[in-house]
Write an enzyme that holds these catalytic residues in place. Structure first.
Site, PDB file in Angstrom:
ATOM      1  N   HIS A 173      43.419   1.100  40.129  1.00 35.85           N
ATOM      2  CA  HIS A 173      43.640   1.655  38.797  1.00 35.85           C
ATOM      3  C   HIS A 173      44.190   0.593  37.841  1.00 35.85           C
ATOM      4  O   HIS A 173      45.026  -0.223  38.219  1.00 35.85           O
ATOM      5  CB  HIS A 173      44.628   2.821  38.852  1.00 35.85           C
ATOM      6  CG  HIS A 173      44.015   4.117  39.266  1.00 35.85           C
ATOM      7  ND1 HIS A 173      42.886   4.632  38.658  1.00 35.85           N
ATOM      8  CD2 HIS A 173      44.382   5.027  40.219  1.00 35.85           C
ATOM      9  CE1 HIS A 173      42.587   5.795  39.219  1.00 35.85           C
ATOM     10  NE2 HIS A 173      43.467   6.051  40.169  1.00 35.85           N
ATOM     11  N   CYS A 247      39.080  -0.759  35.505  1.00 36.00           N
ATOM     12  CA  CYS A 247      38.530  -0.313  34.224  1.00 36.00           C
ATOM     13  C   CYS A 247      39.013  -1.195  33.077  1.00 36.00           C
ATOM     14  O   CYS A 247      40.086  -1.791  33.139  1.00 36.00           O
ATOM     15  CB  CYS A 247      38.936   1.123  33.950  1.00 36.00           C
ATOM     16  SG  CYS A 247      38.265   2.325  35.111  1.00 36.00           S
ATOM     17  N   ARG A 256      33.968  -2.255  33.024  1.00 36.16           N
ATOM     18  CA  ARG A 256      34.658  -2.751  34.194  1.00 36.16           C
ATOM     19  C   ARG A 256      35.028  -4.221  34.021  1.00 36.16           C
ATOM     20  O   ARG A 256      34.250  -5.012  33.481  1.00 36.16           O
ATOM     21  CB  ARG A 256      33.793  -2.600  35.449  1.00 36.16           C
ATOM     22  CG  ARG A 256      33.360  -1.166  35.719  1.00 36.16           C
ATOM     23  CD  ARG A 256      34.544  -0.252  36.029  1.00 36.16           C
ATOM     24  NE  ARG A 256      34.126   1.138  36.190  1.00 36.16           N
ATOM     25  CZ  ARG A 256      34.201   2.035  35.245  1.00 36.16           C
ATOM     26  NH1 ARG A 256      34.671   1.707  34.051  1.00 36.16           N
ATOM     27  NH2 ARG A 256      33.812   3.280  35.468  1.00 36.16           N
TER      28      ARG A 256
END
Length: 266
Positions: A173, A247, A256
């Site tokens: 994340h 991300c 990305r």
């Protein structure tokens, strides 16, 4: 009578406006609490749990991680790394996995015996990024609930294991849930990425960074990583690679960000 009716209507209008204002404030407070929970509280929970898992791994290894003599990538045995899961459930904020399964030889990979069914969400290694002060557990799979939302870094199914020829590809994340990869955009060529396992340490050196690509750019986690969207970005020869994906931009999953590294010779 007319003035009384006007006063009644005015009072009704004021009451409606007041009720609307109260509702708006209430909704605003609820939304604010949800944002605080998502952005702050989940970070604290996931980050703390991830660090607990790192410490548990180190205790189970019976020592503090330290560099060990490491043989060539092919020296890995079946007990060193469980095989990645064949499939991934649920959406993930990273490129989709490449086809194939671990334990089979492919371009740029060495064959090795199967290790049996893995425990998908069990951490088996620790990733250390000295430049960022990051220490985070690595688990099998990239399922959000089972792996990424725990603050772990997840290994893409079908990609090479640490130290192997091929591409050891990881996802994490950028924001919320521990956000382990929030600052990987700060990495530069030459920075070290260290992967500790039981009795082994593998050091990779950052070589290339792809600042933006699409979520469907599976080439970035291929055995020889090269972007399908930007073919001039990546590598052209087999080797032992590491890939970090997350991300970008922050608080968005539109694109990305990719960091590549190569295994440092012992």
């Amino acid at each position: 009578m007319v003035q009384g009716g006007r006063r009644a209507r005015r009072a009704g209008l004021v009451g409606a406006l007041w009720a609307t204002a109260e509702l708006t404030v209430t909704v605003g407070v609820v939304v604010l609490l949800l944002v605080v929970h998502q952005v702050w509280w989940t970070n604290r929970q996931a980050a703390a749990a991830a660090q607990d898992r790192v410490q548990a791994l180190e205790r189970s290894w019976g020592r503090d991680p330290a560099p060990d003599p490491v043989g060539p990538p092919d020296a890995l045995g079946p007990s060193d790394l469980p095989e990645p899961a064949a499939t991934v459930a649920g959406p993930v904020p990273v490129p989709v996995p490449v086809p194939g399964s671990a334990g089979t030889a492919g371009p740029g990979r060495s064959a090795r015996p199967a290790a049996g069914p893995p425990t998908r969400d069990r951490a088996y290694a620790v990733l250390r990024i000295p430049r960022l002060g990051l220490v985070v557990p690595v688990a099998q799979g990239i399922d959000k609930r089972a792996v990424l939302d725990k603050g772990y870094v997840g290994q893409y199914p079908g990609t090479a294991g640490p130290g192997e020829r091929g591409n050891f590809a990881l996802a994490g994340h950028r924001n919320t849930h521990g956000e382990p990869f929030r600052y990987i955009n700060r990495l530069r060529a030459g920075d070290e990425l260290v992967v500790d396992m039981r009795g082994r340490r593998y050091t990779y050196v950052v070589g290339k960074i792809l600042s933006e690509t699409t979520e469907r750019d599976t080439g970035v986690i291929a055995p020889v990583p090269r972007s399908l969207v930007k073919p001039d970005q990546g590598y052209g020869e087999p080797g032992a690679y590491i890939t970090l994906t997350t991300c970008t931009p922050e608080y968005s999953s539109k694109y990305r960000l990719v960091v590549w590294g190569t295994l440092k010779s012992s």
